[in-house]
Write a protein that holds these residues in place. Structure first.
Motif, PDB file in Angstrom:
ATOM      1  N   ASN A   1       0.765  -1.171  -0.025  1.00  0.00           N
ATOM      2  CA  ASN A   1      -0.129  -0.088   0.016  1.00  0.00           C
ATOM      3  C   ASN A   1       1.017   1.385  -0.023  1.00  0.00           C
ATOM      4  O   ASN A   1       0.103   2.571  -0.010  1.00  0.00           O
ATOM      5  CB  ASN A   1      -0.990   0.065   1.130  1.00  0.00           C
ATOM      6  CG  ASN A   1      -1.901  -1.187   1.342  1.00  0.00           C
ATOM      7  OD1 ASN A   1      -2.378  -1.399   0.229  1.00  0.00           O
ATOM      8  ND2 ASN A   1      -2.229  -1.679   2.372  1.00  0.00           N
ATOM      9  N   LEU A   2       1.970   1.198   0.154  1.00  0.00           N
ATOM     10  CA  LEU A   2       2.919   2.259  -0.020  1.00  0.00           C
ATOM     11  C   LEU A   2       3.502   2.570  -1.373  1.00  0.00           C
ATOM     12  O   LEU A   2       3.584   1.578  -1.988  1.00  0.00           O
ATOM     13  CB  LEU A   2       4.289   2.087   0.794  1.00  0.00           C
ATOM     14  CG  LEU A   2       4.004   2.034   2.408  1.00  0.00           C
ATOM     15  CD1 LEU A   2       5.140   1.779   3.256  1.00  0.00           C
ATOM     16  CD2 LEU A   2       3.096   3.200   3.007  1.00  0.00           C
ATOM     17  N   LYS A   3       3.959   3.698  -1.700  1.00  0.00           N
ATOM     18  CA  LYS A   3       4.193   4.210  -2.823  1.00  0.00           C
ATOM     19  C   LYS A   3       5.766   3.493  -3.203  1.00  0.00           C
ATOM     20  O   LYS A   3       6.568   3.492  -2.310  1.00  0.00           O
ATOM     21  CB  LYS A   3       4.512   5.814  -2.940  1.00  0.00           C
ATOM     22  CG  LYS A   3       5.191   6.289  -4.353  1.00  0.00           C
ATOM     23  CD  LYS A   3       5.187   7.826  -4.420  1.00  0.00           C
ATOM     24  CE  LYS A   3       5.474   8.195  -5.575  1.00  0.00           C
ATOM     25  NZ  LYS A   3       5.732   9.740  -5.789  1.00  0.00           N
ATOM     26  N   GLY A   4       5.776   3.065  -4.378  1.00  0.00           N
ATOM     27  CA  GLY A   4       7.146   2.274  -4.789  1.00  0.00           C
ATOM     28  C   GLY A   4       7.171   0.800  -4.270  1.00  0.00           C
ATOM     29  O   GLY A   4       7.994   0.041  -4.685  1.00  0.00           O
ATOM     30  N   ARG A   5       5.977   0.209  -3.525  1.00  0.00           N
ATOM     31  CA  ARG A   5       5.883  -1.243  -2.982  1.00  0.00           C
ATOM     32  C   ARG A   5       7.136  -1.695  -2.392  1.00  0.00           C
ATOM     33  O   ARG A   5       7.763  -2.671  -3.007  1.00  0.00           O
ATOM     34  CB  ARG A   5       5.380  -1.955  -4.342  1.00  0.00           C
ATOM     35  CG  ARG A   5       3.970  -1.818  -4.636  1.00  0.00           C
ATOM     36  CD  ARG A   5       3.620  -2.588  -5.683  1.00  0.00           C
ATOM     37  NE  ARG A   5       3.836  -4.054  -5.454  1.00  0.00           N
ATOM     38  CZ  ARG A   5       3.033  -4.991  -5.003  1.00  0.00           C
ATOM     39  NH1 ARG A   5       1.728  -4.491  -4.860  1.00  0.00           N
ATOM     40  NH2 ARG A   5       3.320  -6.225  -4.899  1.00  0.00           N
ATOM     41  N   PRO A   6       7.834  -0.794  -1.219  1.00  0.00           N
ATOM     42  CA  PRO A   6       9.047  -1.406  -1.046  1.00  0.00           C
ATOM     43  C   PRO A   6       9.170  -2.507  -0.344  1.00  0.00           C
ATOM     44  O   PRO A   6       8.116  -3.145   0.225  1.00  0.00           O
ATOM     45  CB  PRO A   6       9.423  -0.129   0.081  1.00  0.00           C
ATOM     46  CG  PRO A   6       8.170   0.117   0.492  1.00  0.00           C
ATOM     47  CD  PRO A   6       7.253   0.209  -0.917  1.00  0.00           C
ATOM     48  N   THR A   7       9.986  -3.616  -0.614  1.00  0.00           N
ATOM     49  CA  THR A   7      10.357  -4.747   0.178  1.00  0.00           C
ATOM     50  C   THR A   7      11.497  -4.975   0.951  1.00  0.00           C
ATOM     51  O   THR A   7      12.428  -4.510   0.636  1.00  0.00           O
ATOM     52  CB  THR A   7      10.472  -5.698  -1.244  1.00  0.00           C
ATOM     53  OG1 THR A   7       9.162  -6.151  -1.908  1.00  0.00           O
ATOM     54  CG2 THR A   7      10.667  -7.241  -0.599  1.00  0.00           C
ATOM     55  N   PHE A   8      11.280  -5.197   2.179  1.00  0.00           N
ATOM     56  CA  PHE A   8      12.443  -5.519   3.210  1.00  0.00           C
ATOM     57  C   PHE A   8      12.731  -6.690   3.439  1.00  0.00           C
ATOM     58  O   PHE A   8      12.012  -7.546   3.884  1.00  0.00           O
ATOM     59  CB  PHE A   8      11.971  -4.624   4.562  1.00  0.00           C
ATOM     60  CG  PHE A   8      11.438  -3.388   4.215  1.00  0.00           C
ATOM     61  CD1 PHE A   8      12.327  -2.046   4.194  1.00  0.00           C
ATOM     62  CD2 PHE A   8      10.132  -2.773   4.140  1.00  0.00           C
ATOM     63  CE1 PHE A   8      11.882  -0.942   4.204  1.00  0.00           C
ATOM     64  CE2 PHE A   8       9.627  -1.775   3.631  1.00  0.00           C
ATOM     65  CZ  PHE A   8      10.531  -0.444   3.943  1.00  0.00           C
ATOM     66  N   GLY A   9      13.894  -7.186   3.019  1.00  0.00           N
ATOM     67  CA  GLY A   9      14.247  -8.670   3.260  1.00  0.00           C
ATOM     68  C   GLY A   9      15.287  -8.740   4.067  1.00  0.00           C
ATOM     69  O   GLY A   9      16.335  -7.915   4.265  1.00  0.00           O
ATOM     70  N   LEU A  10      15.480 -10.072   4.525  1.00  0.00           N
ATOM     71  CA  LEU A  10      16.655 -10.571   5.189  1.00  0.00           C
ATOM     72  C   LEU A  10      16.872 -11.910   4.854  1.00  0.00           C
ATOM     73  O   LEU A  10      16.207 -13.102   4.881  1.00  0.00           O
ATOM     74  CB  LEU A  10      16.397 -10.471   6.783  1.00  0.00           C
ATOM     75  CG  LEU A  10      17.450 -11.010   7.613  1.00  0.00           C
ATOM     76  CD1 LEU A  10      18.867 -10.150   7.312  1.00  0.00           C
ATOM     77  CD2 LEU A  10      17.172 -11.111   9.025  1.00  0.00           C
ATOM     78  N   LYS A  11      18.336 -12.174   4.725  1.00  0.00           N
ATOM     79  CA  LYS A  11      18.852 -13.467   4.145  1.00  0.00           C
ATOM     80  C   LYS A  11      19.978 -13.648   5.128  1.00  0.00           C
ATOM     81  O   LYS A  11      20.676 -13.011   5.561  1.00  0.00           O
ATOM     82  CB  LYS A  11      19.281 -13.561   2.797  1.00  0.00           C
ATOM     83  CG  LYS A  11      18.411 -13.347   1.748  1.00  0.00           C
ATOM     84  CD  LYS A  11      18.915 -13.470   0.101  1.00  0.00           C
ATOM     85  CE  LYS A  11      18.271 -12.726  -0.803  1.00  0.00           C
ATOM     86  NZ  LYS A  11      18.968 -12.643  -2.124  1.00  0.00           N
TER      87      LYS A  11
END
Length: 454
Positions: free
Chosen positions: A303-313
């Motif tokens: 729902n945020l502008k740019g559809r940010p994805t926060f990830g961790l490997k």
């Protein structure tokens, strides 16, 4: 350079008004049989569906790929390699023809011609192949009430699961293919693959790639869709044989057995991927016991502008803790992505601990930005660090554990489904271990990729 610019102009012109088509990562997965019912095919569609009989019982599909990739290193291999101020260009050319029949028979072939320009140090075997057969296989498929069965024999690409252990090696100029046989079953709730293969041995000349009897790959891989309490479950056994393996400065024959399980879900908001592998076998007169555990999760703010994805490997990849105990604990990643930790491909997934947060952002519909940072430590201070090809880079002659940190950034622009442009950069901040065993310079890497698929 003029030829490159001319090729770019032609590519842009060809793709400017293109419609949507199903171009796949593995080109043999493409199926254009739906065009048989089209009465007015575009010039591109005539290339993708060429009927060989008036009754459409056999047809031919043509396609290919052109990739130009400019790379520039500063302090390559931490200062071991002579400085190249101008960089170099990698050129990949692939062309394939896919003959299919209504009865389920198929003949697929893919040719390659890959080269390198302006490289001041000797090119690697994965960079150059003047002209050869990359894939050539026959296949037969037949449907049943429970699913589709099939068999494939010949030279072929193969990709399994998360690509942590077996994949096509997209990063380097020469993709990886195998010689052998593969049987498969496809159903709505499960897929199974059985295979016995030898990795093709790339050589730089013309039609001189050869069958590789020094290495073998065999096993069974299954994917269960929506089993109880899970979204996807992968279960697999992979066996390998290597006549010229090298671990911790020792060279010998290796026979290794990998038993793995993976649970995963590619949800629109939450994604998770957890995979564990245990390995046993023999390396010369040493018993093998090694393992890895990988956890990858991400959250997309839809729902945020740019559809940010926060990830961790994060990964734990075992290394050898005592070279004198007649036991080998170094994990072997088999045939992983050539760019496992980024296109710079500085180190490989063996004897390693890493923590890898990242951010992906959609700047526009076709323009994306990615930022990541990776911390690397040796799992065991008594073992080497290894390259992407599972060969030792430096000895264990240091008590330090921290290898370094790697900052990466990438901007990718999808001009069309045929044409992609990518600009990326990497900075490797050298840690205490690498400073002990090498010149210890920080590495800077830049790359620009133009990739056209048709």
């Amino acid at each position: 350079m003029k030829k490159i610019l001319l090729a770019l102009v032609c590519i842009v012109a060809m793709t400017a008004s293109a419609q949507h088509y199903g171009i796949k990562y593995l080109r043999y997965d493409e199926d254009f049989s739906y065009l048989k019912d089209s009465t007015q095919r575009s010039p591109y569609e005539r290339l993708k569906y060429i009927p060989l009989h008036n009754d459409n019982t056999a047809w031919l599909t043509l396609g290919g790929e052109l990739r130009y990739q400019y790379q520039l290193f500063e302090n390559e291999e931490w200062g071991e390699v002579p400085e190249d101020r101008d960089g170099f260009i990698l050129i990949r050319n692939l062309f394939h023809a896919d003959l299919r029949t209504k009865s389920g028979f198929r003949l697929f072939t893919q040719l390659k011609s890959n080269g390198i320009k302006s490289r001041e140090v000797p090119p690697k075997r994965i960079d150059v192949n003047d002209f050869d057969v990359h894939q050539l296989f026959v296949e037969y498929r037949f449907p049943t009430t429970k699913g589709e069965w099939g068999a494939r024999i010949g030279r072929q690409e193969i990709r399994l699961g998360s690509q942590r252990l077996v994949t096509v090696r997209e990063g380097p100029n020469n993709r990886l293919s195998f010689d052998g046989a593969r049987a498969f079953f496809r159903a709505a709730n499960a897929t199974w693959d059985a295979f016995y293969l030898h990795p093709a041995f790339d050589q730089p000349g013309i039609l001189d790639d050869r069958f590789n009897d020094n290495n073998k790959l065999y096993g069974l891989y299954g994917v269960l869709k929506e089993p109880k309490w899970l979204n996807h479950l992968d279960l697999y056994y992979i066996g390998t044989y290597n006549r010229t393996a090298v671990f911790n400065a020792d060279a010998d024959t290796e026979s290794r057995h990998s038993f793995g399980a993976r649970v995963w879900n590619n949800g629109e908001v939450w994604m998770y991927d957890v995979e564990g592998v245990v390995q046993a076998g023999r390396f010369g007169d040493q018993d093998i016991f090694a393992y890895t555990l990988s956890i990858h999760t991400s959250y997309t703010a839809v729902n945020l502008k740019g559809r940010p994805t926060f990830g961790l490997k994060t990964e734990v990849i075992s290394g050898d803790d005592d070279p004198a105990d007649c036991k080998l604990h170094t994990f072997n990643p088999l045939y992983p992505r050539g760019a496992y930790f980024g296109l710079a491909a500085l180190i490989g997934p063996a004897n390693l601990l890493d923590v890898h947060p990242y951010l992906n952002l959609d700047l526009t519909k076709d323009l994306t930005f990615a930022l990541d940072y990776d911390w690397f430590w040796r799992y065991s201070i008594h073992d080497n660090i290894y390259g992407p090809n599972v060969r030792p880079l430096y000895t264990a002659a240091s008590s330090k554990r921290f290898i370094g940190g790697q900052l990466g950034a990438e901007v990718a622009y999808e001009v069309s489904q045929f044409l992609n442009l990518t600009l990326e950069g990497t900075w490797f901040d050298t840690g205490a271990y690498v400073a002990d065993v090498s010149p210890g310079e920080d590495i800077w890497f830049t790359a620009f990729t133009l990739q056209f698929k048709y």
